[in-house]
Design a protein around this motif. Structure first.
Motif, PDB file in Angstrom:
ATOM      1  N   ASP A 141       0.809  -1.217   0.000  1.00 26.84           N
ATOM      2  CA  ASP A 141       0.000   0.000   0.000  1.00 26.84           C
ATOM      3  C   ASP A 141       0.842   1.265   0.000  1.00 26.84           C
ATOM      4  OD1 ASP A 141      -2.314  -1.422  -0.040  1.00 26.84           O
ATOM      5  OD2 ASP A 141      -2.621  -1.369   2.129  1.00 26.84           O
ATOM      6  N   HIS A 142       2.028   1.195   0.557  1.00 28.88           N
ATOM      7  CA  HIS A 142       2.896   2.369   0.628  1.00 28.88           C
ATOM      8  C   HIS A 142       4.346   1.903   0.721  1.00 28.88           C
ATOM      9  CE1 HIS A 142       3.318   1.694   4.977  1.00 28.88           C
ATOM     10  NE2 HIS A 142       2.007   1.498   4.995  1.00 28.88           N
ATOM     11  N   PRO A 143       5.313   2.773   0.437  1.00 30.07           N
ATOM     12  CA  PRO A 143       6.718   2.356   0.366  1.00 30.07           C
ATOM     13  C   PRO A 143       7.287   1.778   1.654  1.00 30.07           C
ATOM     14  CG  PRO A 143       6.415   4.481  -0.694  1.00 30.07           C
ATOM     15  CD  PRO A 143       5.133   4.172  -0.001  1.00 30.07           C
ATOM     16  N   ASN A 144       6.736   2.154   2.821  1.00 29.97           N
ATOM     17  CA  ASN A 144       7.288   1.667   4.093  1.00 29.97           C
ATOM     18  C   ASN A 144       6.563   0.447   4.626  1.00 29.97           C
ATOM     19  OD1 ASN A 144       9.220   3.686   4.215  1.00 29.97           O
ATOM     20  ND2 ASN A 144       7.870   5.113   5.266  1.00 29.97           N
ATOM     21  N   ARG A 145       5.640  -0.091   3.886  1.00 26.10           N
ATOM     22  CA  ARG A 145       4.862  -1.224   4.399  1.00 26.10           C
ATOM     23  C   ARG A 145       5.745  -2.462   4.538  1.00 26.10           C
ATOM     24  NH1 ARG A 145      -0.936  -3.644   2.192  1.00 26.10           N
ATOM     25  NH2 ARG A 145      -1.530  -4.579   4.186  1.00 26.10           N
ATOM     26  N   GLU A 146       5.709  -3.061   5.705  1.00 29.55           N
ATOM     27  CA  GLU A 146       6.494  -4.261   5.966  1.00 29.55           C
ATOM     28  C   GLU A 146       5.701  -5.497   5.559  1.00 29.55           C
ATOM     29  OE1 GLU A 146       7.698  -4.213  10.019  1.00 29.55           O
ATOM     30  OE2 GLU A 146       8.881  -2.368   9.827  1.00 29.55           O
ATOM     31  N   ILE A 147       6.399  -6.492   5.020  1.00 26.66           N
ATOM     32  CA  ILE A 147       5.765  -7.712   4.524  1.00 26.66           C
ATOM     33  C   ILE A 147       6.177  -8.883   5.404  1.00 26.66           C
ATOM     34  CG2 ILE A 147       5.455  -9.230   2.541  1.00 26.66           C
ATOM     35  CD1 ILE A 147       4.404  -6.422   2.088  1.00 26.66           C
ATOM     36  N   PRO A 148       5.215  -9.644   5.919  1.00 31.80           N
ATOM     37  CA  PRO A 148       5.561 -10.818   6.725  1.00 31.80           C
ATOM     38  C   PRO A 148       6.345 -11.848   5.908  1.00 31.80           C
ATOM     39  CG  PRO A 148       3.232 -10.245   6.966  1.00 31.80           C
ATOM     40  CD  PRO A 148       3.759  -9.437   5.838  1.00 31.80           C
ATOM     41  N   GLN A 149       7.208 -12.581   6.585  1.00 33.64           N
ATOM     42  CA  GLN A 149       8.031 -13.575   5.908  1.00 33.64           C
ATOM     43  C   GLN A 149       7.167 -14.638   5.232  1.00 33.64           C
ATOM     44  OE1 GLN A 149      11.215 -13.385   5.394  1.00 33.64           O
ATOM     45  NE2 GLN A 149      11.395 -15.353   4.331  1.00 33.64           N
ATOM     46  N   THR A 150       6.049 -14.997   5.862  1.00 33.74           N
ATOM     47  CA  THR A 150       5.174 -16.017   5.272  1.00 33.74           C
ATOM     48  C   THR A 150       4.664 -15.579   3.904  1.00 33.74           C
ATOM     49  OG1 THR A 150       4.465 -16.727   7.467  1.00 33.74           O
ATOM     50  CG2 THR A 150       3.050 -17.347   5.613  1.00 33.74           C
ATOM     51  N   THR A 151       4.282 -14.330   3.786  1.00 29.58           N
ATOM     52  CA  THR A 151       3.788 -13.816   2.508  1.00 29.58           C
ATOM     53  C   THR A 151       4.896 -13.797   1.461  1.00 29.58           C
ATOM     54  OG1 THR A 151       1.994 -12.516   3.473  1.00 29.58           O
ATOM     55  CG2 THR A 151       2.858 -11.758   1.367  1.00 29.58           C
ATOM     56  N   LEU A 152       6.097 -13.395   1.860  1.00 28.47           N
ATOM     57  CA  LEU A 152       7.226 -13.416   0.914  1.00 28.47           C
ATOM     58  C   LEU A 152       7.461 -14.828   0.395  1.00 28.47           C
ATOM     59  CD1 LEU A 152       9.762 -11.092   2.801  1.00 28.47           C
ATOM     60  CD2 LEU A 152       8.450 -10.522   0.759  1.00 28.47           C
ATOM     61  N   GLU A 153       7.402 -15.815   1.287  1.00 29.21           N
ATOM     62  CA  GLU A 153       7.638 -17.206   0.879  1.00 29.21           C
ATOM     63  C   GLU A 153       6.520 -17.703  -0.031  1.00 29.21           C
ATOM     64  OE1 GLU A 153       7.987 -19.172   4.614  1.00 29.21           O
ATOM     65  OE2 GLU A 153      10.017 -18.409   5.019  1.00 29.21           O
ATOM     66  N   GLN A 154       5.278 -17.298   0.237  1.00 33.28           N
ATOM     67  CA  GLN A 154       4.177 -17.727  -0.625  1.00 33.28           C
ATOM     68  C   GLN A 154       4.272 -17.102  -2.005  1.00 33.28           C
ATOM     69  OE1 GLN A 154       0.783 -16.695   1.788  1.00 33.28           O
ATOM     70  NE2 GLN A 154       0.877 -18.587   2.998  1.00 33.28           N
ATOM     71  N   GLU A 169       8.999 -28.964 -11.636  1.00 37.14           N
ATOM     72  CA  GLU A 169       9.040 -30.398 -11.330  1.00 37.14           C
ATOM     73  C   GLU A 169      10.195 -30.764 -10.404  1.00 37.14           C
ATOM     74  OE1 GLU A 169       6.585 -32.175 -12.168  1.00 37.14           O
ATOM     75  OE2 GLU A 169       5.660 -30.726 -13.516  1.00 37.14           O
ATOM     76  N   ASP A 170      11.045 -29.807 -10.053  1.00 33.32           N
ATOM     77  CA  ASP A 170      12.177 -30.074  -9.167  1.00 33.32           C
ATOM     78  C   ASP A 170      11.721 -30.082  -7.714  1.00 33.32           C
ATOM     79  OD1 ASP A 170      13.569 -30.060 -11.469  1.00 33.32           O
ATOM     80  OD2 ASP A 170      14.685 -28.218 -11.100  1.00 33.32           O
ATOM     81  N   THR A 171      12.631 -30.419  -6.823  1.00 35.20           N
ATOM     82  CA  THR A 171      12.311 -30.430  -5.389  1.00 35.20           C
ATOM     83  C   THR A 171      12.591 -29.076  -4.741  1.00 35.20           C
ATOM     84  OG1 THR A 171      14.525 -31.283  -4.896  1.00 35.20           O
ATOM     85  CG2 THR A 171      12.743 -32.892  -5.180  1.00 35.20           C
ATOM     86  N   LYS A 172      13.540 -28.321  -5.299  1.00 36.45           N
ATOM     87  CA  LYS A 172      13.907 -27.023  -4.735  1.00 36.45           C
ATOM     88  C   LYS A 172      14.005 -25.989  -5.851  1.00 36.45           C
ATOM     89  CE  LYS A 172      14.699 -28.450  -0.418  1.00 36.45           C
ATOM     90  NZ  LYS A 172      13.962 -27.964   0.759  1.00 36.45           N
ATOM     91  N   ALA A 173      13.816 -24.731  -5.489  1.00 38.01           N
ATOM     92  CA  ALA A 173      14.003 -23.626  -6.433  1.00 38.01           C
ATOM     93  C   ALA A 173      14.402 -22.384  -5.653  1.00 38.01           C
ATOM     94  CB  ALA A 173      12.734 -23.373  -7.234  1.00 38.01           C
ATOM     95  N   THR A 174      15.223 -21.540  -6.285  1.00 40.04           N
ATOM     96  CA  THR A 174      15.641 -20.285  -5.647  1.00 40.04           C
ATOM     97  C   THR A 174      15.007 -19.125  -6.391  1.00 40.04           C
ATOM     98  OG1 THR A 174      17.759 -21.253  -5.000  1.00 40.04           O
ATOM     99  CG2 THR A 174      17.591 -18.851  -4.971  1.00 40.04           C
ATOM    100  N   VAL A 175      14.278 -18.297  -5.650  1.00 39.30           N
ATOM    101  CA  VAL A 175      13.576 -17.157  -6.230  1.00 39.30           C
ATOM    102  C   VAL A 175      14.154 -15.874  -5.641  1.00 39.30           C
ATOM    103  CG1 VAL A 175      11.343 -15.977  -6.424  1.00 39.30           C
ATOM    104  CG2 VAL A 175      11.454 -18.475  -6.590  1.00 39.30           C
ATOM    105  N   MET A 176      14.438 -14.893  -6.494  1.00 38.46           N
ATOM    106  CA  MET A 176      14.926 -13.594  -6.018  1.00 38.46           C
ATOM    107  C   MET A 176      13.780 -12.601  -6.024  1.00 38.46           C
ATOM    108  SD  MET A 176      17.040 -12.219  -9.331  1.00 38.46           S
ATOM    109  CE  MET A 176      16.304 -12.159 -10.962  1.00 38.46           C
ATOM    110  N   TYR A 177      13.913 -11.538  -5.228  1.00 36.80           N
ATOM    111  CA  TYR A 177      12.891 -10.498  -5.250  1.00 36.80           C
ATOM    112  C   TYR A 177      13.533  -9.133  -5.083  1.00 36.80           C
ATOM    113  CZ  TYR A 177      12.879 -10.416  -0.054  1.00 36.80           C
ATOM    114  OH  TYR A 177      13.215 -10.307   1.269  1.00 36.80           O
ATOM    115  N   ALA A 178      12.859  -8.121  -5.641  1.00 31.75           N
ATOM    116  CA  ALA A 178      13.370  -6.750  -5.657  1.00 31.75           C
ATOM    117  C   ALA A 178      12.183  -5.790  -5.700  1.00 31.75           C
ATOM    118  CB  ALA A 178      14.269  -6.525  -6.872  1.00 31.75           C
ATOM    119  N   GLN A 179      12.443  -4.518  -5.457  1.00 29.44           N
ATOM    120  CA  GLN A 179      11.402  -3.511  -5.674  1.00 29.44           C
ATOM    121  C   GLN A 179      11.223  -3.285  -7.170  1.00 29.44           C
ATOM    122  OE1 GLN A 179      10.601  -0.078  -3.070  1.00 29.44           O
ATOM    123  NE2 GLN A 179      12.623  -0.444  -2.203  1.00 29.44           N
ATOM    124  N   VAL A 180      10.009  -3.026  -7.573  1.00 29.66           N
ATOM    125  CA  VAL A 180       9.710  -2.839  -8.998  1.00 29.66           C
ATOM    126  C   VAL A 180      10.539  -1.697  -9.586  1.00 29.66           C
ATOM    127  CG1 VAL A 180       7.902  -2.130 -10.621  1.00 29.66           C
ATOM    128  CG2 VAL A 180       7.412  -3.842  -8.872  1.00 29.66           C
TER     129      VAL A 180
END
Length: 502
Positions: free
Chosen positions: A426-439, A452-463
């Motif tokens: 909603d705004h630039p300072n909004r904190e995101i729970p770790q559970t939501t980041l993982e989902q 189809e693999d067992t593991k995957a690595t996903v990166m994230y950044a600000q738009v």
């Protein structure tokens, strides 16, 4: 905004903006202003929303979303301000006012832009006399004794009196002298930054503390204003939803009336057939107003006639009306199906396309307003955050270039192709729970070559740190700064899509 805090904010923001050019003006909502300013490196926006008790004046690297067509007032400010620079600043801080001198203009004589935190932003040729007035401070005893002292001394605000009353008298007196002398180097914001105002004193044990007034104003403004604008956008959609629902029900009612009229036309076919069966009896007669005939199946009946038409022409007219009724009923059936479909969409919160003079992105079902017309899926995390995932390369491109806010989070597989996923904030300072980041990371990995693999690595950044590069194919981007990576357990994430899907 509290006056003593505003004094410190004005002392910081005034010289900081000196010399900057006003590049563009926006009006995200009534009473809200965004001034895009010249800045080295990151884009800088001055955001302003006046209010009687909780006005905002702060800086942000991102701007709120704006209407496709600016208002007449916005266009007027653009005409008189765009391209001019801010020069020396002046304050009437007790009345929550700050003004900057402007470089000369060929189209007007306005010399100042004046921000009044209680009322409005305006352009003026000269400043009010209050800008040159000396600030007077009442005796400490008068502050404690007089509840209405703020009427004569507006900088002795009710929050300040309340704070001084809460302290032992000696401590309160010392703090009052320090505030009057401007000896404050810390600024505080309540734990709920969206509903509290920044102050120069603590209000509780869970306050957030800042070393500058500008930092506190930015945190308060970004939390409160961006959240307010999102709420207003949702309120606008709700109003439109009710209006569209009423329109569809009205159209369905009219369709019922039209169906009844068309069915009466079909009944004319029986009269046409009865006329056809006994036409030989009165074919040559003229001026008939009605005839009594017998239908092979429906028996004897009286058929009204148009006396200006021959019996043959009357028969043909009834056949034409019957054919018109049959064609019309087919259209009514299609139209009723369409209206019921639109009504069902509305019940699910889906709004129809807006008709505007400009081309705009339209929403896919249930998607937030900015994502309309983009092929994307929408999910809700268990913490209540909205997650959008592109369904194809074009959608992956569009959710970044057309829809996502600069402060939203973007997710992508680290080592190969995947869908693009946006986690809305909603705004630039909004904190995101770790559970939501993982989902969000899991939803991204489930639409990748690692699904189809067992593991995957996903990166994230600000738009704002994800750039489309000219010449790249749709969906290919360059990431300037990565916030972090998340390891996804693919086996445990298989059922996540159905669980989080709206």
């Amino acid at each position: 905004m509290e006056a003593i805090f505003f004094r410190s904010l004005a002392a910081e923001i005034g010289p900081l903006l000196k010399g900057r050019r006003i590049e563009k003006i926006f009006g995200p909502a009534p009473g809200v202003w965004t001034f895009k300013l010249q800045a080295k490196g990151e884009t800088l926006h001055l955001l302003f929303r006046p209010a009687k008790s909780a006005g905002h004046l702060f800086l942000s690297p991102v701007k709120p979303d704006n209407p496709a067509i600016p208002t007449a007032q916005v266009m007027w400010f653009r005409k008189h301000l765009q391209g001019r620079r801010l020069l020396d600043f002046h304050t009437d801080w007790t009345n929550l006012k700050i003004a900057w001198e402007l470089t000369p203009s060929r189209v007007n004589d306005f010399n100042y832009i004046l921000f009044d935190l209680r009322t409005e932003v305006s352009l003026t040729t000269q400043l009010p006399d209050s800008f040159a007035a000396a600030v007077e401070w009442p005796a400490f005893e008068d502050i404690l004794a007089n509840n209405e002292i703020w009427r004569q001394y507006p900088h002795i605000s009710p929050p300040l009196r309340k704070h001084l009353h809460s302290l032992p008298e000696a401590e309160a007196h010392a703090q009052y002298l320090n505030l009057a002398a401007g000896m404050n180097d810390q600024f505080h914001l309540g734990q709920d930054s969206a509903h509290s105002i920044p102050l120069t004193w603590k209000t509780g044990n869970h306050d957030r503390t800042y070393s500058s007034a500008l930092e506190a104003a930015n945190a308060s403004g970004q939390s409160a204003l961006f959240q307010q604008l999102n709420t207003e956008a949702g309120r606008e959609d709700n109003t439109r939803l009710k209006r569209e629902r009423k329109r569809l029900r009205r159209n369905l009612s009219r369709l019922e009336q039209e169906e009844e009229r068309l069915r009466s036309f079909i009944q004319d076919k029986i009269m046409a057939e009865a006329l056809q069966a006994e036409l030989y009896r009165f074919k040559q007669e003229e001026g008939l107003e009605n005839v009594t005939v017998s239908h092979p199946e429906h028996g004897e009946m009286t058929v009204p006639m148009n006396r200006f038409l021959t019996p043959t022409e009357n028969m043909e007219r009834y056949f034409r009306l019957a054919a018109k009724g049959e064609r019309g009923l087919r259209h009514v059936k299609r139209r009723r199906k369409q209206l019921h479909s639109e009504l069902n969409d509305l019940e699910r919160g889906r709004l129809p396309e807006r008709q505007t003079t400009r081309e705009t992105a339209m929403p896919a079902p249930t998607l937030p307003k900015r994502y309309r017309g983009i092929a994307a899926s929408v999910f809700t995390s268990t913490d209540g955050f909205t997650i959008i995932r592109g369904r194809n390369k074009k959608a992956n491109h569009d959710i970044i270039s057309k829809a996502a806010s600069a402060f939203d989070y973007w997710f992508h597989l680290q080592d190969g192709p995947s869908s693009h996923v946006i986690l809305r904030r909603d705004h630039p300072n909004r904190e995101i729970p770790q559970t939501t980041l993982e989902q969000a990371a899991a939803l991204c990995a489930l639409k990748s070559y690692r699904k189809e693999d067992t593991k995957a690595t996903v990166m994230y950044a600000q738009v704002k740190d994800v750039r489309k590069v000219k010449g790249f194919a749709h969906g290919q981007v360059r990431v300037d700064s990565v916030i972090g990576t998340i390891q996804v357990d693919m086996k445990s994430s298989r059922q996540l899509e159905s669980k989080l899907a709206k």
